[in-house]
Structures are given as C-alpha cells and as structure tokens.
Design a protein around this motif. Structure first.
Motif, PDB file in Angstrom:
ATOM      1  N   PRO A  46      -3.431  11.515  15.484  1.00  0.00           N
ATOM      2  CA  PRO A  46      -2.565  10.212  15.020  1.00  0.00           C
ATOM      3  C   PRO A  46      -1.831   9.815  16.039  1.00  0.00           C
ATOM      4  O   PRO A  46      -1.436   8.690  15.950  1.00  0.00           O
ATOM      5  CB  PRO A  46      -1.512  11.073  13.891  1.00  0.00           C
ATOM      6  N   TYR A  50      -0.457   5.407  19.399  1.00  0.00           N
ATOM      7  CA  TYR A  50       0.727   4.921  19.952  1.00  0.00           C
ATOM      8  C   TYR A  50       0.513   5.047  21.355  1.00  0.00           C
ATOM      9  O   TYR A  50       1.285   4.939  22.279  1.00  0.00           O
ATOM     10  CB  TYR A  50       1.859   5.859  19.487  1.00  0.00           C
ATOM     11  N   ASP A  72       6.820   1.902   5.750  1.00  0.00           N
ATOM     12  CA  ASP A  72       5.518   2.479   6.519  1.00  0.00           C
ATOM     13  C   ASP A  72       5.269   3.958   6.407  1.00  0.00           C
ATOM     14  O   ASP A  72       6.341   4.536   6.648  1.00  0.00           O
ATOM     15  CB  ASP A  72       5.433   2.161   8.112  1.00  0.00           C
ATOM     16  N   ASP A  79       4.289   6.483   8.142  1.00  0.00           N
ATOM     17  CA  ASP A  79       4.559   7.019   9.527  1.00  0.00           C
ATOM     18  C   ASP A  79       6.254   7.198   9.361  1.00  0.00           C
ATOM     19  O   ASP A  79       6.811   8.202  10.321  1.00  0.00           O
ATOM     20  CB  ASP A  79       4.393   6.565  10.667  1.00  0.00           C
ATOM     21  N   TRP A  80       7.073   6.497   8.728  1.00  0.00           N
ATOM     22  CA  TRP A  80       8.553   7.052   8.751  1.00  0.00           C
ATOM     23  C   TRP A  80       8.812   8.288   8.006  1.00  0.00           C
ATOM     24  O   TRP A  80       9.884   8.938   8.243  1.00  0.00           O
ATOM     25  CB  TRP A  80       9.179   5.858   8.092  1.00  0.00           C
ATOM     26  N   ASN A 137       5.684  10.556   7.683  1.00  0.00           N
ATOM     27  CA  ASN A 137       4.644  11.408   8.102  1.00  0.00           C
ATOM     28  C   ASN A 137       4.604  11.886   9.498  1.00  0.00           C
ATOM     29  O   ASN A 137       4.375  13.004   9.943  1.00  0.00           O
ATOM     30  CB  ASN A 137       3.358  10.839   7.913  1.00  0.00           C
ATOM     31  N   ASN A 138       5.144  11.153  10.259  1.00  0.00           N
ATOM     32  CA  ASN A 138       5.244  11.327  11.770  1.00  0.00           C
ATOM     33  C   ASN A 138       6.917  11.821  12.020  1.00  0.00           C
ATOM     34  O   ASN A 138       7.816  11.263  11.739  1.00  0.00           O
ATOM     35  CB  ASN A 138       5.092  10.198  12.546  1.00  0.00           C
ATOM     36  N   PRO A 151       7.634   2.514  14.046  1.00  0.00           N
ATOM     37  CA  PRO A 151       6.050   2.905  14.156  1.00  0.00           C
ATOM     38  C   PRO A 151       5.216   1.852  13.840  1.00  0.00           C
ATOM     39  O   PRO A 151       4.329   1.644  14.544  1.00  0.00           O
ATOM     40  CB  PRO A 151       6.012   4.113  12.924  1.00  0.00           C
ATOM     41  N   ARG A 166       2.826   0.490  17.032  1.00  0.00           N
ATOM     42  CA  ARG A 166       1.281   0.618  17.060  1.00  0.00           C
ATOM     43  C   ARG A 166       0.877  -0.929  16.895  1.00  0.00           C
ATOM     44  O   ARG A 166      -0.216  -1.215  17.603  1.00  0.00           O
ATOM     45  CB  ARG A 166       0.965   0.794  15.289  1.00  0.00           C
TER      46      ARG A 166
END
Length: 601
Positions: free
Chosen positions: A8, A12, A118, A120-121, A123-124, A180, A184
């Motif tokens: 993932p 980035y 999003d 990724d706020w 998941n990341n 994110p 990206r």
C-alpha cells in the motif's frame, strides 16, 4: 501462498522524479506570481493591510479563556494532564496496532465528517494517527472554552467560534503531506495538481484584485437572464434603491390579490428564480399568482445614507403604489425572505401604526424579528466590532460585498472555504458548475446607514421585538400587526435558527402559522415539489418551547410550497383575469431580470 498485491505504501512514492522536480519548479514559479498578485495592490495603496483590529479581537477573546486556566496552577496542570492523557492513550493504541494486536481508536471520527472520508484515514496507521492527534487536540481546545468559568455569554460564543475556525484551518486534511488523497494524487500526477492549483490561486487573487476570492463554482457556465433568472417578466418601475419586476402570467385566471416578494439585499433576488426547475417565482406564477419582485440596487457611494426607512418607503411602500397602478388592486399578499422579511415586518408595524391596510397576508421565509437566539452571526456583533465596521464603511459609504460573503462562509468554513481550498489549489481541479453557489458568490454591497441600523437595532439591541424600534418618526409595535402570517423556518438553518424564528412568532398580534421545513436556509426554502425532497412539519400555535411544539407536530413528506399555496387561498380565494406587464398604461422599462441585478461588486 504469496500475496502478489503491491504494498500500500508504494502509492505514496514518486513515479517520475524528473517530472516531479519540473512540476515542483513550476509550482514555485506560480507561487511567486500569486505572491506578486497579493502584494502589488497593497504596495499601490489599493488595499489597506491593517487587519490588526480583527486579530486583536481574536487574541483578546481567547486570552480571557486562557486567563481562567492559567490563573490557578492546579487548574492549569489538570488541563495539561487531560491533553497529555489523550496523547498517551493514542500512543498506546497505536503501539498495539503496530504490533498486530486489536485496539480501539483513542477517539472516534465524527460521523458525516467529509474531510476524513478517504479509507486510508482509517486503514493507514500514519494517517489514522495524524487524524486522531488532530481530533484529540481540537476537542481539548473546544472543552477549554466550554468549561472556562466567568465568561459572559457573548465572549464564550466568540471564543467557541474562533476556536472552531482555527481548528478547521489546521486540519490535516488541508495539507498535502498529511492528507492521503492529496498525497496519492500528487505522487500519481508527479505534482501536476500543484501546478494547476497554483495557477488557480493566481487567477483567484487577480480576480479579487489582491483579495483571495475562492471560486465555489465555474462562473463561465452561468448567465443571468439566460440560464439563471430567466422567468419571463418586465421591469415596470425603478428608483434609487430598487427595480420592480412584474412576471408574465401563464394562467388565464389569477388570484385577485397580487403577490409581492421582498428578497434580501445581502444577495440578489434570483435565489428564488435559479432555473425553471427550481424557481419559486415561476412556480408561483404557474399556480395563478400575479408575482411582483423587488430587485434591490447594488449600492455605491450614492446610496450611503439610504437607511431602513428609505428601503421601507422607496422599496416596499412605493412598490405597493406601483402594484395598484399595474393591477388596479390595492390589497396585496406579501413574502419576505431573511433580512427582506425583517424589513417587511418593520413595514407591517409601521403600516399598522399609520392605518395603512393594503397588505392582507405576510409570509416570512427564514426571517428573524426577535434576535435573542440569532445564531453564529451574533459573533460579529458587539459595540466594539460595530464601531470598527462603521468606521470602515464611512470611507466609501458602503460595506463591500466580499466582507459579508466571507462572514457567511465562515459559518460553515469546512464546507464553504476549506473544501474549495483543497479542491481548487491542492487537487488542482475546477469547481463543479452549480447555480446555487454561483448565486452565493454574487454578493452585493450594503449602504452604510442601512447596515448600521440593522446591526444596532436588531442584532445588538433587539429593539423590534421589544417594541422600541423607531422608523420614520414612529415607534413600532409588532403586536399591532394582526393580519394572517405564514412563518417558515428551516431545521438546519445557521443564519435564522428555527428556535429564533419560533420565538419571533409570538411577537405578532394575529394568527401565525409556523411551519418547519427540512434542510437549511436556502435548500429548505428552494425546494420545488417535483423534486420530492426533504419534509416539513405543521402543528399548533407557536407558543412555549419549540421542542414541545415539535413533539406534537405532524410531519409531511416533500415540499411545503403546495401547503403554502393552500394557506394563501384559504385566506382569500377570489380570482380575476390574468394581468400582463404593461397593462393600465404602465410603462415597461426593460425585460426581467433587469439591470440592477446585473451589477457586480
């Protein structure tokens, strides 16, 4: 079995370092142009750079909050401990997640917060950590204001507002490296989004002549009289403060009583005539109303001394004379929207005092006559701020439209400011063409005398509801207004809160039909039946508390427009032959929407 999916974090990483470097150089070049567009009008003296009064006011307000917490060492330690406790809880939950252990977030993301939509706020882990750090800090700052003792209500209200504005501004969603989606996009496009964004920033600074005028929509897609404000009609009168538009009938018979619409002058009248599908004006014409609309002037130095009295006499009262000449009818139904409704209420009280009985019903759209619960706009109203504003208005004789527009946008800064900063300047995208936002950006100036009177007599001293307001030598009393009133509020209104409109219903002396519509200040009003959106509530007399009224109110799906039309007809259903503009030897000056509405700031 191996997982062949890319890691993932690869999304980035810069795809093309050379292209990214070139775009970064272009971005810096455009940033230099933006800086020049900002500085040049200030060096030429076209824009005064002194904004210390506003900043001083913010600092003074927040200092009063700080004083409560730092004046007691134990209290200050407890406040700091609460903040660090939140950070430690976040650190522990992050360590657990890093080690693969199940962990609950230290703070939950507010529901319906579009900034953190999003995936990724969540998941990341890096972006989740940054987001939670921000939420913990901003919540702590808000709590410091709420819990500070010894503050008067107005100071606390201002402090809450300022803290919210600061928190919204520093949100990690507003920066490339901590968002994110932005990061990206920047990596995928090798920074092309930033080049385009800086170009948009240069354009907007030049368009605002050194002030940042954020585009909320694509203005090139709209033209007044073409795809906006295009209901057929004619301008049949004008003076120093307004034009009067009479719309062409579409039915063979109409209600005998004509309908006069008094819009706000903070923006332009065509909010009620955006396009044929949304137009309240067209709909009312199609229902058999003879519709007249006041189109207020976009004032300049020549209108500096035009006060509420002038807007009442040269606006509403003169228009009643025009309507009588055009239709041979003296009895009129009226609608007032927002501050136009406040002016209409003032006029009704004046007419009651002077024995003028031409207006037979009044409908108010999101209108305040009692300003006790006037919402976040009260943040901008106290003696110090009004005096400062009056001093500035005295320089030109009016309040520049951009100032009022900025104040309204700040009431919903995440939606009306920061979302466009991200979209236009960081994503590098063009804003979506949206007629409502085109209207929202089409602001008007306000005469110094008029605006000063409004702020002092309504927001600051609340004189109209107290029976203390004086206009044209008369002391006004709303309880003497006994005609039937339809009082529309909207549930999510941040400008004329439903609680404020409900309280104002009790000021009148006659029957008041209070109706609460779904949505907000604009969408709750501009809600055509064909869309079948939202809902509205009807109930008993607007007495006591709004919460209690709501418990017994009946909910209805869809638009309130047909319900209003039934109400108007229940008062007087008498009909007459349709009247065309220009009848009875009334001179036609030009086609609707007229020239006054075309004048830009």
């Amino acid at each position: 079995m191996s997982d062949d999916r890319p890691h993932p974090m690869l999304q980035y990483i810069i795809n093309n370092p050379e292209a990214f470097a070139q775009n970064l150089a272009k971005t810096l070049e455009q940033a230099g142009k933006a800086m020049a567009a900002y500085i040049e009008p200030r060096e030429q003296g076209k824009i005064k750079t002194d904004s210390t009064d506003e900043l001083t006011g913010v600092v003074k307000t927040l200092a009063q909050v700080s004083e409560y917490w730092v004046s007691d060492p134990q209290r200050a330690i407890e406040a700091q401990s609460r903040l660090w406790g939140g950070y430690i809880e976040l650190w522990n939950s992050s360590l657990k997640r890093m080690m693969g252990e199940p962990s609950e977030p230290a703070v939950a993301t507010p529901p319906r917060d579009k900034r953190f939509a999003d995936p990724d706020w969540e998941n990341n882990q890096f972006f989740d950590f940054v987001k939670q750090l921000y939420l913990i800090t901003s919540k702590w700052a808000e709590d410091m204001v709420h819990e500070a003792q010894g503050l008067d209500e107005h100071t606390r209200h201002k402090a809450e507002f300022y803290v919210t504005q600061i928190a919204n501004a520093i949100s990690p969603s507003n920066f490339v490296l901590t968002n994110p989606e932005l990061l990206r996009l920047t990596m995928e496009s090798n920074g092309e989004n930033l080049v385009k964004g800086m170009q948009h920033l240069v354009e907007d600074l030049k368009s605002g002549q050194g002030e940042l005028k954020i585009r909320q929509t694509d203005p090139s897609k709209f033209k007044l009289g073409d795809n906006l404000g295009n209901t057929p009609g004619k301008v049949i009168a004008q003076n120093d403060v307004c034009q009067v538009i009479q719309y062409t009938p579409t039915t063979t018979e109409v209600l005998k009583r004509p309908l006069l619409i008094v819009p706000p002058w903070i923006n332009k009248f065509y909010i009620l005539d955006l396009n044929p599908d949304k137009s309240f004006i067209k709909w009312a014409v199609d229902q058999g109303h003879t519709v007249f609309v006041i189109s207020w002037v976009n004032p300049d130095e020549g209108q500096a001394q035009k006060s509420f009295e002038h807007y009442m006499k040269e606006g509403i009262l003169d228009t009643l004379d025009v309507i009588k000449r055009a239709t041979r009818q003296e009895e009129v139904n009226t609608i007032g929207y927002c501050v136009g409704g406040t002016l209409l209420a003032v006029t009704l009280a004046y007419m009651a005092k002077t024995g003028d009985e031409r207006i037979k019903t009044a409908t108010f759209f999101t209108t305040q006559v009692d300003f006790t619960f006037a919402g976040d706009l009260k943040v901008f109203v106290d003696e110090e701020q009004i005096s400062m504003l009056e001093k500035r208005m005295a320089e030109h004789g009016y309040l520049d439209g951009s100032k009022m527009s900025s104040a309204f946008n700040m009431l919903r800064s995440n939606d009306l400011i920061w979302s466009y900063v991200v979209n236009n300047y960081l994503k590098g995208k063009e804003p979506f063409p949206f007629d409502l936002l085109y209207w929202n950006s089409d602001s008007t100036r306000m005469p110094a005398a008029n605006h000063s009177f409004y702020l002092r007599n309504c927001y600051l001293d609340n004189k109209l509801s107290k029976g203390e307001m004086e206009v044209a030598g008369e002391t006004l009393d709303l309880s003497k207004v006994t005609i039937p009133i339809f009082n529309l509020a909207t549930r999510e209104d941040h400008i004329a809160p439903p609680k404020s409109v409900f309280l104002g219903s009790g000021c009148f002396g006659g029957p008041v039909n209070y109706v609460l519509a779904g949505s907000g200040h604009i969408a709750g009003v501009v809600n055509p039946p064909a869309k079948n959106k939202y809902q509205y509530w009807t109930g008993g007399d607007p007495k006591g508390l709004l919460e209690n009224w709501l418990k017994n109110a009946e909910e209805h799906p869809g638009s309130w427009w047909p319900y209003w039309d039934e109400w108007i007809r229940s008062v007087d259903p008498t009909t007459a032959k349709a009247r065309k503009p220009g009848a009875n030897r009334v001179k036609i000056l030009e086609d609707a929407p007229g020239s006054y509405v075309m004048k830009k700031v």
